[in-house]
Design a protein around this motif. Sequence first.
Motif, short mmCIF file in Angstrom:
data_model
loop_
_atom_site.label_atom_id
_atom_site.label_comp_id
_atom_site.label_asym_id
_atom_site.label_seq_id
_atom_site.Cartn_x
_atom_site.Cartn_y
_atom_site.Cartn_z
N TRP A 105 11.07 -6.54 35.42
CA TRP A 105 10.73 -5.58 34.38
C TRP A 105 10.97 -6.13 32.97
N PHE A 106 11.49 -7.36 32.87
CA PHE A 106 11.83 -7.90 31.56
C PHE A 106 11.15 -9.24 31.37
N ARG A 107 10.02 -9.24 30.66
CA ARG A 107 9.30 -10.46 30.36
C ARG A 107 8.96 -10.45 28.87
N PHE A 108 9.29 -11.54 28.19
CA PHE A 108 9.09 -11.60 26.74
C PHE A 108 8.25 -12.82 26.35
N GLY A 109 7.42 -13.30 27.27
CA GLY A 109 6.61 -14.47 26.97
C GLY A 109 7.29 -15.74 27.44
N GLY A 110 6.49 -16.80 27.56
CA GLY A 110 7.06 -18.08 27.95
C GLY A 110 7.09 -18.30 29.44
N GLY A 111 6.54 -17.36 30.25
CA GLY A 111 6.46 -17.56 31.69
C GLY A 111 7.78 -17.35 32.37
N GLU A 112 7.89 -17.89 33.59
CA GLU A 112 9.05 -17.66 34.42
C GLU A 112 10.31 -18.24 33.82
N GLN A 113 10.18 -19.29 32.99
CA GLN A 113 11.36 -19.94 32.46
C GLN A 113 11.86 -19.29 31.18
N ALA A 114 11.21 -18.23 30.74
CA ALA A 114 11.63 -17.61 29.48
C ALA A 114 12.97 -16.93 29.60
N GLY A 115 13.40 -16.58 30.79
CA GLY A 115 14.70 -15.95 30.97
C GLY A 115 14.61 -14.44 30.88
N VAL A 116 15.71 -13.77 31.19
CA VAL A 116 15.80 -12.33 31.13
C VAL A 116 17.10 -11.96 30.46
N PRO A 117 17.22 -10.70 30.00
CA PRO A 117 18.46 -10.29 29.34
C PRO A 117 19.61 -10.24 30.34
N PRO A 118 20.85 -10.18 29.83
CA PRO A 118 22.00 -9.96 30.72
C PRO A 118 21.82 -8.68 31.51
N ASN A 119 22.39 -8.62 32.70
CA ASN A 119 22.14 -7.49 33.59
C ASN A 119 22.66 -6.16 33.06
N TRP A 120 23.73 -6.17 32.25
CA TRP A 120 24.21 -4.88 31.72
C TRP A 120 23.19 -4.30 30.76
N LYS A 121 22.48 -5.16 30.01
CA LYS A 121 21.41 -4.67 29.14
C LYS A 121 20.22 -4.17 29.96
N GLN A 122 19.90 -4.91 31.03
CA GLN A 122 18.80 -4.48 31.90
C GLN A 122 19.07 -3.10 32.48
N ALA A 123 20.30 -2.90 32.99
CA ALA A 123 20.63 -1.61 33.60
C ALA A 123 20.54 -0.47 32.59
N MET A 124 21.07 -0.68 31.38
CA MET A 124 21.00 0.36 30.35
C MET A 124 19.56 0.67 29.98
N SER A 125 18.73 -0.37 29.89
CA SER A 125 17.34 -0.19 29.48
C SER A 125 16.53 0.53 30.56
N VAL A 126 16.75 0.14 31.82
CA VAL A 126 16.03 0.81 32.91
C VAL A 126 16.40 2.29 32.97
N LEU A 127 17.69 2.60 32.81
CA LEU A 127 18.10 4.00 32.80
C LEU A 127 17.45 4.77 31.66
N LEU A 128 17.33 4.12 30.49
CA LEU A 128 16.71 4.76 29.33
C LEU A 128 15.27 5.16 29.63
N ALA A 129 14.54 4.34 30.38
CA ALA A 129 13.16 4.66 30.71
C ALA A 129 13.06 5.55 31.94
N LEU A 130 13.97 5.34 32.89
CA LEU A 130 13.88 6.06 34.17
C LEU A 130 14.23 7.54 34.04
N TYR A 131 15.29 7.86 33.30
CA TYR A 131 15.74 9.25 33.22
C TYR A 131 14.66 10.20 32.69
#
Length: 322
Positions: A210-236
Amino acid sequence: MSASANRGRGGAGATVVTSQKVVPGREDDYERWQERVNGAVRDFDGFEGTELYPPEAAEDNQWVVVFRFSDVGRLSAWLRSAKRRELLDEGSDLFEEEPSQEVLSGGQPAQEAVTAVISHKVRPGHEQDFVHWQEKVLRTQQKFRGFMGSELFAPVEGIQDRWVVVFRFDSREHLEQWLESDVRGKLLAEGRDSFAEFDVREIASAFSGWFRFGGGEQAGVPPNWKQAMSVLLALYPTVMVLNLTVAAALTRAGVAGFLGLFIGNVLSVGILTWFLMPLVVNRGLAFWLAPDRPRSRRTDLAGAAVVLACYAVLLVIFSVTA
């Protein structure tokens, strides 16, 4: 997890990490086979849980499955069981090569993170040299950004003769920085006297798709605590709006509850995957989420404060509308 090396020697808890290179085009067959394996292992005493990690890149086709047991004795009973051997024989044509596995006895439960599992074939008589070398590696790892902890597991008699180290970083970007660093290359050269070979496997983040910011697979993703907070923000809000609209309409139409819940889940996943996450959350919080943006403690706190404020606004809105 503390940033220290814990040597697993038969303490509580045991884990087996299996890496399996699936034949291209047989992925669906493999997943069905893995479901049968998961169903069989649940019947074994001491079983605590399993996780399946698909490959990050399609061309890799390396699948990782993790089984957790209450202790190494019960894990050993599963590994040596006739049922497991029967299942392995059934699935033998699904793999390009013999699956490899690492058994971890004791240690700490894995946190949500990007994890690397490295197994080493230590030269006979060089065990203490290898341990001292790993301690040096750990002291260096601790200086790298995003490092979350490391554990060193000794061989498990009768099951595995390799030493295994498991270490975690808060993002794939930071893990790759360590794996590809010059200092790690120098350390590997230093350690060659104590081990003959090693093998590296990565276990991906739970939310990375759910976290892609360009640069393909090697672009990386945010730390998991940020991912969890962001998913909750959209999911709720997604779930709340669907409950107030679609779920209510389905109930009035006499649709069975289990079917209505399934329809709601399909809609919520679709909305998150193709609309809210890429077009709203990732763009609105790019300053905080994007791996290639400069990071600071102030930025991390500011982004977290924005998300918490959004939580509060949503709670107020739904308290008067629900």
